[in-house]
Scaffold this motif. Structure first.
Motif, PDB file in Angstrom:
ATOM      1  N   GLY A  21       0.794  -1.222   0.000  1.00 35.38           N
ATOM      2  CA  GLY A  21       0.000   0.000   0.000  1.00 35.38           C
ATOM      3  C   GLY A  21       0.824   1.269   0.000  1.00 35.38           C
ATOM      4  N   ILE A  22       2.115   1.150  -0.302  1.00 34.16           N
ATOM      5  CA  ILE A  22       2.983   2.332  -0.343  1.00 34.16           C
ATOM      6  C   ILE A  22       2.798   3.100  -1.640  1.00 34.16           C
ATOM      7  CG2 ILE A  22       5.406   3.087  -0.394  1.00 34.16           C
ATOM      8  CD1 ILE A  22       6.024   0.749   1.474  1.00 34.16           C
ATOM      9  N   VAL A  23       2.535   2.403  -2.733  1.00 35.03           N
ATOM     10  CA  VAL A  23       2.293   3.063  -4.015  1.00 35.03           C
ATOM     11  C   VAL A  23       0.880   2.761  -4.481  1.00 35.03           C
ATOM     12  CG1 VAL A  23       4.737   2.939  -4.643  1.00 35.03           C
ATOM     13  CG2 VAL A  23       3.176   1.163  -5.445  1.00 35.03           C
ATOM     14  N   ASN A  24       0.338   3.671  -5.301  1.00 35.61           N
ATOM     15  CA  ASN A  24      -1.039   3.513  -5.787  1.00 35.61           C
ATOM     16  C   ASN A  24      -1.163   2.498  -6.907  1.00 35.61           C
ATOM     17  OD1 ASN A  24      -0.598   6.576  -4.968  1.00 35.61           O
ATOM     18  ND2 ASN A  24      -2.735   6.063  -4.568  1.00 35.61           N
ATOM     19  N   ARG A  25      -0.187   2.547  -7.825  1.00 32.67           N
ATOM     20  CA  ARG A  25      -0.229   1.653  -8.978  1.00 32.67           C
ATOM     21  C   ARG A  25       1.181   1.190  -9.328  1.00 32.67           C
ATOM     22  NH1 ARG A  25      -4.553   4.769 -13.034  1.00 32.67           N
ATOM     23  NH2 ARG A  25      -6.195   5.036 -11.462  1.00 32.67           N
ATOM     24  N   VAL A  26       1.264   0.016  -9.930  1.00 32.37           N
ATOM     25  CA  VAL A  26       2.530  -0.526 -10.388  1.00 32.37           C
ATOM     26  C   VAL A  26       2.354  -0.968 -11.831  1.00 32.37           C
ATOM     27  CG1 VAL A  26       2.020  -2.872  -9.568  1.00 32.37           C
ATOM     28  CG2 VAL A  26       4.401  -2.135  -9.818  1.00 32.37           C
ATOM     29  N   ALA A  27       3.406  -0.793 -12.619  1.00 33.88           N
ATOM     30  CA  ALA A  27       3.305  -1.114 -14.041  1.00 33.88           C
ATOM     31  C   ALA A  27       4.650  -1.610 -14.555  1.00 33.88           C
ATOM     32  CB  ALA A  27       2.877   0.131 -14.830  1.00 33.88           C
ATOM     33  N   PRO A  28       4.635  -2.397 -15.641  1.00 33.12           N
ATOM     34  CA  PRO A  28       5.901  -2.758 -16.283  1.00 33.12           C
ATOM     35  C   PRO A  28       6.622  -1.482 -16.719  1.00 33.12           C
ATOM     36  CG  PRO A  28       4.093  -4.068 -17.148  1.00 33.12           C
ATOM     37  CD  PRO A  28       3.476  -3.000 -16.311  1.00 33.12           C
ATOM     38  N   GLU A  29       7.928  -1.542 -16.790  1.00 32.83           N
ATOM     39  CA  GLU A  29       8.715  -0.354 -17.092  1.00 32.83           C
ATOM     40  C   GLU A  29       8.257   0.369 -18.357  1.00 32.83           C
ATOM     41  OE1 GLU A  29      13.446   0.857 -17.699  1.00 32.83           O
ATOM     42  OE2 GLU A  29      12.871  -1.152 -17.033  1.00 32.83           O
ATOM     43  N   GLU A  30       7.917  -0.395 -19.402  1.00 33.71           N
ATOM     44  CA  GLU A  30       7.514   0.220 -20.669  1.00 33.71           C
ATOM     45  C   GLU A  30       6.120   0.865 -20.609  1.00 33.71           C
ATOM     46  OE1 GLU A  30       6.475  -4.196 -20.824  1.00 33.71           O
ATOM     47  OE2 GLU A  30       8.166  -2.944 -20.165  1.00 33.71           O
ATOM     48  N   GLN A  31       5.354   0.560 -19.565  1.00 29.69           N
ATOM     49  CA  GLN A  31       4.014   1.138 -19.425  1.00 29.69           C
ATOM     50  C   GLN A  31       3.927   2.147 -18.276  1.00 29.69           C
ATOM     51  OE1 GLN A  31       1.079  -2.012 -19.140  1.00 29.69           O
ATOM     52  NE2 GLN A  31       2.029  -3.188 -20.782  1.00 29.69           N
ATOM     53  N   LEU A  32       5.071   2.435 -17.662  1.00 30.93           N
ATOM     54  CA  LEU A  32       5.078   3.280 -16.475  1.00 30.93           C
ATOM     55  C   LEU A  32       4.464   4.649 -16.731  1.00 30.93           C
ATOM     56  CD1 LEU A  32       5.955   3.731 -13.527  1.00 30.93           C
ATOM     57  CD2 LEU A  32       8.186   4.471 -14.391  1.00 30.93           C
ATOM     58  N   TRP A  33       4.913   5.329 -17.768  1.00 28.52           N
ATOM     59  CA  TRP A  33       4.445   6.689 -18.012  1.00 28.52           C
ATOM     60  C   TRP A  33       3.015   6.734 -18.527  1.00 28.52           C
ATOM     61  CZ3 TRP A  33       5.883  11.165 -16.213  1.00 28.52           C
ATOM     62  CH2 TRP A  33       7.150  11.268 -15.633  1.00 28.52           C
ATOM     63  N   ASP A  34       2.604   5.735 -19.276  1.00 25.49           N
ATOM     64  CA  ASP A  34       1.198   5.677 -19.701  1.00 25.49           C
ATOM     65  C   ASP A  34       0.290   5.550 -18.486  1.00 25.49           C
ATOM     66  OD1 ASP A  34       1.860   5.875 -22.361  1.00 25.49           O
ATOM     67  OD2 ASP A  34       1.803   3.708 -22.729  1.00 25.49           O
ATOM     68  N   THR A  35       0.718   4.723 -17.525  1.00 24.83           N
ATOM     69  CA  THR A  35      -0.066   4.541 -16.304  1.00 24.83           C
ATOM     70  C   THR A  35      -0.108   5.829 -15.485  1.00 24.83           C
ATOM     71  OG1 THR A  35       0.596   2.209 -16.226  1.00 24.83           O
ATOM     72  CG2 THR A  35      -0.286   3.156 -14.199  1.00 24.83           C
ATOM     73  N   ALA A  36       1.041   6.492 -15.381  1.00 23.93           N
ATOM     74  CA  ALA A  36       1.115   7.737 -14.615  1.00 23.93           C
ATOM     75  C   ALA A  36       0.263   8.826 -15.250  1.00 23.93           C
ATOM     76  CB  ALA A  36       2.563   8.198 -14.503  1.00 23.93           C
ATOM     77  N   MET A  37       0.337   8.959 -16.557  1.00 25.45           N
ATOM     78  CA  MET A  37      -0.419  10.006 -17.236  1.00 25.45           C
ATOM     79  C   MET A  37      -1.922   9.743 -17.180  1.00 25.45           C
ATOM     80  SD  MET A  37       1.763  12.200 -17.908  1.00 25.45           S
ATOM     81  CE  MET A  37       0.604  13.287 -18.734  1.00 25.45           C
ATOM     82  N   GLU A  38      -2.308   8.485 -17.190  1.00 29.12           N
ATOM     83  CA  GLU A  38      -3.726   8.157 -17.065  1.00 29.12           C
ATOM     84  C   GLU A  38      -4.283   8.654 -15.734  1.00 29.12           C
ATOM     85  OE1 GLU A  38      -6.674   4.212 -17.128  1.00 29.12           O
ATOM     86  OE2 GLU A  38      -4.503   3.967 -17.001  1.00 29.12           O
ATOM     87  N   MET A  39      -3.520   8.414 -14.652  1.00 34.54           N
ATOM     88  CA  MET A  39      -3.959   8.890 -13.340  1.00 34.54           C
ATOM     89  C   MET A  39      -3.907  10.410 -13.259  1.00 34.54           C
ATOM     90  SD  MET A  39      -2.562   7.998  -9.493  1.00 34.54           S
ATOM     91  CE  MET A  39      -3.687   6.652  -9.165  1.00 34.54           C
ATOM     92  N   ALA A  40      -2.848  11.014 -13.801  1.00 36.68           N
ATOM     93  CA  ALA A  40      -2.709  12.472 -13.752  1.00 36.68           C
ATOM     94  C   ALA A  40      -3.856  13.159 -14.491  1.00 36.68           C
ATOM     95  CB  ALA A  40      -1.371  12.889 -14.349  1.00 36.68           C
TER      96      ALA A  40
END
Length: 338
Positions: A251-270
């Motif tokens: 529960g330390i981080v909200n989401r986890v993603a493979p390295e190649e999908q990291l920024w797509d995941t971050a931008m989706e939340m942002a």
């Protein structure tokens, strides 16, 4: 993102009252008055420990320009460009702060701390910036304190006081940054780098990211601010290194993603966060952040009063009218942070 000032520091007043019951409010109320010009030493005397982070930023924001100007002038004389170790990028309402010292795994030197303070001050001062992402360039998010600072400490002097001061003045690690933040953990987040992650409101990690409280390895000490179950906190405080996946499970981080999908995941939340009224997001996260750092539970009656006061103030904003109009007209709202 301000509302009526008497509500803006309402939580800090609660901390002063309930965290230090024997102290009179009138004595400590200096730290939250609008005309406050206390310097940092006076401010420490007048602020309660549990409310120090919020109190600090009130006077810190007033002194930040003067404080940063002195340091900037020092490094200008050395021929050092402003924000030379930081990349600051703004797109629409999103700011991205990238630590740019990949050859040192984005280690926190004195110059890096100064650049970060300037970057956060720039973000705080921009009413058109609603969310900031912090990340690192290269294979590390941030590897913690620069080893040069530790080497200098071996030569004598009060190294710990110096380190405590420089980290306390960092708006993110010190806990007095008021606007919403997100960390995108692309690699190693060690020591002060992990502390930086814990200072952000939202956290996205790559599965292969590595996080650790490295102070244990050098016989140092760092207290964990996140509200974790005892066994998980004990695991971290014993110096265990965890992966991004493990951090997600804890529960330390909200989401986890493979390295190649990291920024797509971050931008989706942002983008999801930025689609909402910025003032409402700001005040909800600010209150949550303060409660997380409190050493005593807040009385529900006072929290209800605070919630009502902020809600009533927000109901007089243009964004409140826009949100409700869009709801009734079944269209997408367009917020202006007004």
């Amino acid at each position: 993102m301000s509302i009526d000032f008497k509500y803006e520091n309402f939580l800090c007043r609660l901390w002063n009252l309930y965290g230090n019951g024997a102290q009179k409010m009138s004595t400590r109320d200096k730290c939250v008055t609008k005309k406050d010009t206390l310097d940092r030493n006076d401010e420490k005397k007048n602020c309660c420990n549990v409310g120090y982070s919020s109190c600090l930023y009130i006077s810190e924001s007033k002194n930040a320009a003067r404080h940063n100007e002195r340091h900037n002038e020092k490094y200008k004389k050395k021929g050092r460009a402003e924000l030379s170790l930081i990349e600051y990028e703004k797109k629409n309402h999103l700011v991205t702060v990238t630590m740019n010292r990949p050859e040192k795994m984005n280690a926190l030197s004195e110059e890096m701390f100064i650049d970060l303070r300037n970057a956060w001050a720039k973000y705080e001062a921009d009413d058109d910036a609603w969310l900031a992402i912090i990340t690192g360039k290269g294979k590390a998010f941030c590897s913690g304190g620069d080893t040069k600072m530790f080497a200098d400490g071996l030569k004598g002097g009060d190294f710990l006081s110096y380190l405590a001061d420089i980290t306390a003045r960092d708006p993110l690690i010190g806990g007095h940054l008021t606007k919403p933040t997100m960390s995108v953990i692309n690699g190693y987040a060690l020591g002060g780098g992990f502390d930086m992650v814990l200072g952000t409101d939202l956290r996205i990690a790559s599965e292969s990211a590595k996080m650790q409280i490295t102070e244990v390895k050098i016989n140092g000490f760092l207290m964990l601010w996140d509200n974790l179950p005892y066994a998980q906190a004990a695991e971290l405080l014993s110096g265990a290194m965890i992966t991004g996946r493990r951090a997600f499970e804890m529960g330390i981080v909200n989401r986890v993603a493979p390295e190649e999908q990291l920024w797509d995941t971050a931008m989706e939340m942002a983008e999801d966060i930025l689609s909402r009224p910025p003032q409402a997001v700001y005040h909800h996260l600010k209150a949550l952040r303060e409660m997380k750092r409190a050493s005593v539970p807040m009385p529900s009656q006072w929290l209800h009063e605070y919630s009502f006061a902020v809600g009533r103030s927000l109901s007089h904003t243009e964004d409140w009218k826009e949100a409700n109009s869009a709801l009734l007209e079944r269209r997408k709202p367009e917020f202006k942070n007004k």
